[in-house]
Design an enzyme around this catalytic site. Structure first.
Site, short mmCIF file in Angstrom:
data_model
loop_
_atom_site.label_atom_id
_atom_site.label_comp_id
_atom_site.label_asym_id
_atom_site.label_seq_id
_atom_site.Cartn_x
_atom_site.Cartn_y
_atom_site.Cartn_z
N LYS A 248 0.04 -5.47 -10.24
CA LYS A 248 -0.05 -4.64 -9.04
C LYS A 248 -1.45 -4.03 -8.92
O LYS A 248 -1.94 -3.43 -9.87
CB LYS A 248 1.00 -3.53 -9.08
N GLY B 95 7.06 7.23 -7.99
CA GLY B 95 8.14 6.25 -8.06
C GLY B 95 7.85 4.92 -7.41
O GLY B 95 8.75 4.10 -7.25
N THR B 96 6.59 4.65 -7.05
CA THR B 96 6.29 3.38 -6.39
C THR B 96 6.56 2.19 -7.31
O THR B 96 7.08 1.16 -6.86
CB THR B 96 4.82 3.34 -5.93
N GLY B 97 6.21 2.34 -8.59
CA GLY B 97 6.44 1.22 -9.51
C GLY B 97 7.91 0.93 -9.71
O GLY B 97 8.35 -0.22 -9.69
N CYS B 98 8.70 1.98 -9.89
CA CYS B 98 10.15 1.84 -10.03
C CYS B 98 10.74 1.19 -8.79
O CYS B 98 11.57 0.27 -8.87
CB CYS B 98 10.81 3.19 -10.25
N THR C 112 3.50 9.08 -3.53
CA THR C 112 3.45 7.82 -4.27
C THR C 112 4.27 7.85 -5.56
O THR C 112 4.22 6.91 -6.34
CB THR C 112 1.99 7.47 -4.60
#
Length: 448
Positions: A174, A207-210, A205
């Site tokens: 990412k 929690g974007t990865g989760c 932003t």
């Protein structure tokens, strides 16, 4: 049967990341979500205040409990905290090799707080990566895993190749931490694919990865291929960022249910427009209607295009002393009204509704008498390039007025041009408020 997915992750008391974000994402994407909690954290938008890791056997028991009964069509891992929990998760999942596994190698919270013990990195690589259908590191996590620091897409490709050698069937690196458009790189061991999206300027932003990894898992649970699931997840996350509303004093959460809220907003907009039209129809307000007739519109929260703005097909027309609607309001029904609303909303997102009314000195005088903020533009000063573009005059004029005033005025008018009728526009937050202003102006213009 509804597709089912399992998240194995930590609990975020703030609700923006971890299992809370995962379950929201599953639900928003049409997937029934289950959870196995690895850690309980006390955290909010500012940071992580406390962490309590569950015993590894308790984590394994949760996984075995749901998979042995309900099963799953995809599994996603997030915060695994330590080597013992990672080993327990890997040992349990080896019995389910046919369920695609998405591994989000969570190491740090958005605030920078550590969520994985440093000595557990090798266990993550050796225990879970060989089981993974997809791993989804950001650039900081990728550097910790490979030692490679990337500043462009070529660097991301090098990282993806290095990670692929560690065992996962697919790697998504990412690029959210780079400048420019948000670009992610997918590598399957043979071919690279890039996925690019607009970078959304927002503090929300957390929690974007989760969310991204869970959206990929949701796609896999519904039978999509990896590339298709990644593309869908990218679109979903971009819109969740676009429609996020600020919460807390730090990095707030994305808006996981933006589509559901948007559908509700669409119904609300249509209801508000219909109610305002009924009120105008009952008020004998025909004197407000110009020669070209008038229209009343409202945009969705965060409207981006004319399709996000509803108005009345066929406009609102004058019948003797009255206003009448030809048809119920629809989205995309008026590009002219939409241009004004979209231009106003770019300056002030709350100014979502507009109505054009007849220009008359008595009506304009009534606006002044009511203490409304008023501004005008001169169509003769419009650049030729703008004039040549159909419908651009309203956008140009409204933008010019807003720039000059520094805010969105209640009233914007112009004195017309060749073939263009002079016009007054009422701008406000809602159709009800627009109606209040229009009817108050009408009453005052009649000397009442």
């Amino acid at each position: 049967m509804i597709p089912v997915a399992l998240t194995i992750a930590g609990s975020d008391s703030g609700g923006g990341a971890g299992i809370q974000a995962d379950l929201k994402t599953f639900s928003a994407n049409g997937v029934y979500g289950m959870s196995a909690v690895t850690s309980v954290t006390a955290q909010n938008t500012l940071g992580v205040q406390a962490v309590h890791n569950l015993p590894p056997e308790a984590v394994a028991a949760q996984i075995e409990s749901v998979l042995s009964d309900i099963g799953a069509r995809a599994i996603k891992t997030g915060m695994l905290a330590n080597a013992e929990i990672i080993a327990a998760v890997a040992d349990t999942l080896r019995a389910y090799p046919d369920i695609p596994l998405v591994v989000d190698p969570v190491m740090l919270a958005k605030s920078g707080d550590a969520l994985l013990e440093p000595e557990a990195v090798s266990t993550l690589i050796e225990g879970l990566f060989p089981l993974a259908a997809v791993v989804t590191p950001n650039l900081d996590e990728a550097k910790a895993l490979t030692g490679i620091e990337a500043s462009d897409v070529d660097g991301m490709k090098a990282i993806a190749r290095k990670l692929h050698e560690m065992g996962p069937r697919h790697v998504v690196v990412k690029g959210g931490h780079l400048e420019g458009p948000a670009v992610d790189v997918l590598f399957d061991g043979a071919e690279y694919r890039t996925f690019e999206a607009e970078r959304i300027d927002t503090r929300s932003t957390h929690g974007t990865g989760c969310t991204f990894a869970s959206a990929i898992a949701a796609g896999l649970a519904k039978g999509a291929g990896v590339a298709e699931a990644v593309a869908s997840a990218k679109t979903y996350l971009t819109e969740a960022l676009r429609h996020a509303e600020p919460l807390g004093g730090g990095h707030g959460p994305v808006h996981h249910f933006h589509e559901l809220y948007r559908d509700a907003d669409r119904l609300s907009v249509l209801d508000q427009l219909s109610a305002a039209a009924r009120r105008l129809e009952s008020a004998h307000a025909g004197d407000l209607v110009p020669e070209v007739q008038c229209n009343l519109g409202m945009g969705l929260a965060g409207a981006q295009s004319a399709d996000d703005v509803a108005a009345f097909p066929g406009r609102l027309i004058r019948v003797r002393r009255d206003i009448r609607s030809v048809a119920p309001p629809e989205f995309g029904a008026s590009s002219h009204v939409a241009r004004i609303i979209l231009t106003a909303m770019r300056r002030d997102p709350s100014k979502r509704s507009v109505m054009n009314i007849r220009y008359d000195e008595s009506i304009l005088g009534a606006c002044r008498g009511l203490g409304l903020s008023i501004a005008s533009f001169d169509r003769h000063e419009e650049p030729l390039e703008s004039k040549r573009r159909e419908g651009s005059s309203l956008e140009w004029g409204t933008a010019r007025v807003i720039e000059e005033q520094g805010f969105v005025p209640d009233i914007v008018y112009d004195l017309g041009d060749e073939g263009k009728e002079p016009m007054i526009r009422v701008i406000a937050e809602t159709p009800e408020r627009v109606g209040d202003i229009a009817l108050a102006v009408l009453e005052k213009s009649r000397g009442k």
